[in-house]
Scaffold this motif. Sequence first.
Motif, PDB file in Angstrom:
ATOM      1  N   LEU A 122     -29.787  70.232  63.321  1.00  0.00           N
ATOM      2  CA  LEU A 122     -29.493  68.901  62.798  1.00  0.00           C
ATOM      3  C   LEU A 122     -30.125  68.586  61.444  1.00  0.00           C
ATOM      4  O   LEU A 122     -29.712  67.638  60.785  1.00  0.00           O
ATOM      5  CB  LEU A 122     -29.946  67.841  63.812  1.00  0.00           C
ATOM      6  CG  LEU A 122     -29.274  67.924  65.192  1.00  0.00           C
ATOM      7  CD1 LEU A 122     -29.932  66.948  66.155  1.00  0.00           C
ATOM      8  CD2 LEU A 122     -27.783  67.658  65.092  1.00  0.00           C
ATOM      9  N   ALA A 123     -31.129  69.348  61.037  1.00  0.00           N
ATOM     10  CA  ALA A 123     -31.742  69.134  59.721  1.00  0.00           C
ATOM     11  C   ALA A 123     -31.084  70.049  58.688  1.00  0.00           C
ATOM     12  O   ALA A 123     -30.434  71.039  59.043  1.00  0.00           O
ATOM     13  CB  ALA A 123     -33.239  69.408  59.785  1.00  0.00           C
ATOM     14  N   ASP A 194     -37.987  65.288  54.147  1.00  0.00           N
ATOM     15  CA  ASP A 194     -36.728  65.829  54.663  1.00  0.00           C
ATOM     16  C   ASP A 194     -36.649  65.685  56.182  1.00  0.00           C
ATOM     17  O   ASP A 194     -35.583  65.464  56.749  1.00  0.00           O
ATOM     18  CB  ASP A 194     -36.596  67.312  54.301  1.00  0.00           C
ATOM     19  CG  ASP A 194     -36.603  67.549  52.799  1.00  0.00           C
ATOM     20  OD1 ASP A 194     -35.842  66.849  52.093  1.00  0.00           O
ATOM     21  OD2 ASP A 194     -37.369  68.410  52.334  1.00  0.00           O
ATOM     22  N   ILE A 195     -37.790  65.860  56.833  1.00  0.00           N
ATOM     23  CA  ILE A 195     -37.897  65.732  58.289  1.00  0.00           C
ATOM     24  C   ILE A 195     -39.036  64.761  58.581  1.00  0.00           C
ATOM     25  O   ILE A 195     -40.109  64.873  57.993  1.00  0.00           O
ATOM     26  CB  ILE A 195     -38.196  67.094  58.947  1.00  0.00           C
ATOM     27  CG1 ILE A 195     -37.048  68.080  58.677  1.00  0.00           C
ATOM     28  CG2 ILE A 195     -38.422  66.942  60.449  1.00  0.00           C
ATOM     29  CD1 ILE A 195     -37.362  69.512  59.115  1.00  0.00           C
ATOM     30  N   VAL A 196     -38.791  63.795  59.480  1.00  0.00           N
ATOM     31  CA  VAL A 196     -39.815  62.817  59.838  1.00  0.00           C
ATOM     32  C   VAL A 196     -40.032  62.850  61.349  1.00  0.00           C
ATOM     33  O   VAL A 196     -39.080  62.707  62.125  1.00  0.00           O
ATOM     34  CB  VAL A 196     -39.426  61.388  59.405  1.00  0.00           C
ATOM     35  CG1 VAL A 196     -40.495  60.388  59.851  1.00  0.00           C
ATOM     36  CG2 VAL A 196     -39.217  61.309  57.900  1.00  0.00           C
ATOM     37  N   VAL A 197     -41.284  63.037  61.765  1.00  0.00           N
ATOM     38  CA  VAL A 197     -41.662  63.009  63.173  1.00  0.00           C
ATOM     39  C   VAL A 197     -42.648  61.872  63.384  1.00  0.00           C
ATOM     40  O   VAL A 197     -43.680  61.819  62.710  1.00  0.00           O
ATOM     41  CB  VAL A 197     -42.306  64.343  63.617  1.00  0.00           C
ATOM     42  CG1 VAL A 197     -42.800  64.243  65.057  1.00  0.00           C
ATOM     43  CG2 VAL A 197     -41.316  65.490  63.466  1.00  0.00           C
ATOM     44  N   THR A 198     -42.323  60.947  64.282  1.00  0.00           N
ATOM     45  CA  THR A 198     -43.262  59.886  64.630  1.00  0.00           C
ATOM     46  C   THR A 198     -43.842  60.199  66.002  1.00  0.00           C
ATOM     47  O   THR A 198     -43.112  60.447  66.957  1.00  0.00           O
ATOM     48  CB  THR A 198     -42.600  58.499  64.618  1.00  0.00           C
ATOM     49  OG1 THR A 198     -41.478  58.482  65.504  1.00  0.00           O
ATOM     50  CG2 THR A 198     -42.125  58.152  63.220  1.00  0.00           C
ATOM     51  N   ASN A 217     -31.010  59.916  52.538  1.00  0.00           N
ATOM     52  CA  ASN A 217     -29.758  60.532  52.939  1.00  0.00           C
ATOM     53  C   ASN A 217     -29.974  62.034  53.093  1.00  0.00           C
ATOM     54  O   ASN A 217     -30.618  62.665  52.256  1.00  0.00           O
ATOM     55  CB  ASN A 217     -28.659  60.261  51.912  1.00  0.00           C
ATOM     56  CG  ASN A 217     -28.203  58.826  51.933  1.00  0.00           C
ATOM     57  OD1 ASN A 217     -28.329  58.135  52.930  1.00  0.00           O
ATOM     58  ND2 ASN A 217     -27.664  58.354  50.808  1.00  0.00           N
ATOM     59  N   GLY A 218     -29.454  62.585  54.157  1.00  0.00           N
ATOM     60  CA  GLY A 218     -29.661  64.005  54.433  1.00  0.00           C
ATOM     61  C   GLY A 218     -30.904  64.279  55.255  1.00  0.00           C
ATOM     62  O   GLY A 218     -31.207  65.432  55.571  1.00  0.00           O
ATOM     63  N   GLY A 219     -31.631  63.218  55.625  1.00  0.00           N
ATOM     64  CA  GLY A 219     -32.860  63.395  56.386  1.00  0.00           C
ATOM     65  C   GLY A 219     -32.620  63.586  57.871  1.00  0.00           C
ATOM     66  O   GLY A 219     -31.559  63.257  58.406  1.00  0.00           O
ATOM     67  N   SER A 283     -25.460  65.165  53.451  1.00  0.00           N
ATOM     68  CA  SER A 283     -25.793  63.755  53.262  1.00  0.00           C
ATOM     69  C   SER A 283     -26.006  62.999  54.572  1.00  0.00           C
ATOM     70  O   SER A 283     -26.458  61.856  54.567  1.00  0.00           O
ATOM     71  CB  SER A 283     -24.684  63.057  52.457  1.00  0.00           C
ATOM     72  OG  SER A 283     -23.462  63.092  53.166  1.00  0.00           O
ATOM     73  N   GLU A 284     -25.697  63.617  55.695  1.00  0.00           N
ATOM     74  CA  GLU A 284     -25.826  62.935  56.986  1.00  0.00           C
ATOM     75  C   GLU A 284     -27.280  62.573  57.288  1.00  0.00           C
ATOM     76  O   GLU A 284     -28.190  63.360  57.065  1.00  0.00           O
ATOM     77  CB  GLU A 284     -25.301  63.812  58.116  1.00  0.00           C
ATOM     78  CG  GLU A 284     -23.787  63.848  58.234  1.00  0.00           C
ATOM     79  CD  GLU A 284     -23.350  64.665  59.439  1.00  0.00           C
ATOM     80  OE1 GLU A 284     -22.607  64.127  60.285  1.00  0.00           O
ATOM     81  OE2 GLU A 284     -23.745  65.846  59.531  1.00  0.00           O
ATOM     82  N   ARG A 285     -27.458  61.374  57.820  1.00  0.00           N
ATOM     83  CA  ARG A 285     -28.750  60.922  58.336  1.00  0.00           C
ATOM     84  C   ARG A 285     -28.684  61.079  59.856  1.00  0.00           C
ATOM     85  O   ARG A 285     -27.817  60.481  60.501  1.00  0.00           O
ATOM     86  CB  ARG A 285     -28.979  59.458  57.958  1.00  0.00           C
ATOM     87  CG  ARG A 285     -29.004  59.214  56.463  1.00  0.00           C
ATOM     88  CD  ARG A 285     -28.620  57.775  56.129  1.00  0.00           C
ATOM     89  NE  ARG A 285     -29.538  56.788  56.658  1.00  0.00           N
ATOM     90  CZ  ARG A 285     -30.504  56.192  55.943  1.00  0.00           C
ATOM     91  NH1 ARG A 285     -30.675  56.501  54.662  1.00  0.00           N
ATOM     92  NH2 ARG A 285     -31.280  55.281  56.481  1.00  0.00           N
TER      93      ARG A 285
END
Length: 319
Positions: A122-123, A194-198, A217-219, A283-285
């Motif tokens: 997905l990334a 580019d990648i976010v982990v909470t 966008n694209g994240g 460009s997909e989020r």
Amino acid sequence: MLYLSRKDVESLGISMKEIISVVEAGLREKGYGMVEMPPKPGIHPRPDSFIHAMPAYLKGMDLAGIKWVAGYPENRKKGLPYITGLFILNDPDTGIPLSVMDASWITAMRTGAVTAISAKYLARKESKTLGIIGCGVQGRSNAEALSAIFDLSEIRAYDVNPDAAEKYRKEIKFKLGIDVNVMKSPREVVEGSDIVVTAGPILKDPKPVIEAEWFKNGGFAAPLDFDSYWKPSAMHSMDKFVTDDKNQLMYYKSIGYFREIPEVYAELDEIVVGKKPGRESDSERIMAMNLGLAIHDVVVADLIYRKAREMGIGTELEL
């Protein structure tokens, strides 16, 4: 039966790549309809705490077991870990327990592995910057897992405890060799990553802060803490919203979590086996709201058990 302590489990030297491999195999089993896994029931003795039972059977692999896992946010004030638990691996032929082992290490490692597998599909393949909000156990295991899949050049980290963030910076730099920059706010982490982990505590009444416009966008986003950090508008800004198990998501929604979430595009296993496409454009989020599945624990526990038997590690106990 074989008892394996946390120290025993860690001494086996199992790599994150091995864990990613067995967890992805388990997801394929689910994708082909080869698992029995009821939504996890739980009790909640204290505010924002949980103790969950997570049973599963994987038919193709012929593996059965259950995790009894607790999450107590207030434990940190007592010098105790947030997540604790035990795993029981059963003989599918007789139902007799083969092994009882520490489950906290399993939980940390398989959760990181699932994030990495989600990101694999997905990334964007060229993702370089990882944002981590919450510099605890999951912040560490997710960084390790994602670094096994992506060629990361930077990790941006934030924690409500600045000392924890600084400790994280030093440990991750030493262990993974990746530059870690400690940020002063969640916004500084999210913007540009580019990648976010909470990876904060799971809260039934959260006060989320992440805005839609912060996320590029694209994240790709992987909230491990449900919707504790992400505002509903941020989640609804996603082009694809994926989860590991829709029934489990709906169960949590029925007991008061996830009040404002988008429609689920797909379950992760559907993407892994090719039933639905993952990322289709740069460009997909995309967000993967993985809640944690018992099948992940079972396959990792089996890997641990087999290695322990091979290496002669653990303590034999009478049932």
